[in-house]
Design an enzyme around this catalytic site. Sequence first.
Site: not given
Length: 222
Positions: A139, A152
Amino acid sequence: MNKTALITGASSGIGKEFAKIHAKTGGNLVIVARSKDKLLALKEALEKEYKIHVSVIEKDLTEKDAAKEVFNFVKYSKIEIDYLINNAGFGGIGKFHERKLEEDLNMIQLNVVALTALTRLFLPTFVEKNSGKILNVSSTASLMAGPLQAVYFATKAYVTSFSNAIAEELSETNVTVTTLMPGATETDFGKTSVWIKLLYLKILQMQILLLKMVIMQCLMEI
């Protein structure tokens, strides 16, 4: 000969789109996710439309031995994997000290441990035959710290660093490791909370500000 791709988190979102794209090329699939019903529906649709073979593995990759069980299924089924797509992952939002520890540990298990284990299990065969491709879904979150999504963002930083490192280790082979770093995406995960979208907006604003500062610094040095 048709290439076979193993895709984790294939029941929805980016993973499902990967499956559709690979099927469209005539490639066979091994699709992995927790939702058996969604996997079977995808299998039926892709086999009907593209005349390929799809194997379904219902597996929760947050479980300790799940990655090895996926590998064993493939091995004993005598399925030769050409492409490994480590797509499964999830996130969460909140101050780290207020979040449930179990949820964050499960996040690490899925986003980091399962991805690492599957890569390690399949990679020796790829190297031995000097052929194979691994795609690890990271990401843009991997490029910065993420307040309110500390774990995360940290897991995605691991994925990017890990993938880039082993890609270099394999540079003299025909085996490739690629890191995909999407931004905020309209998937089931991306829709789970308006706060996640607001957080990404704040991060984007910070990135724009930093870019402006870099440009100004460069102009001053000219």
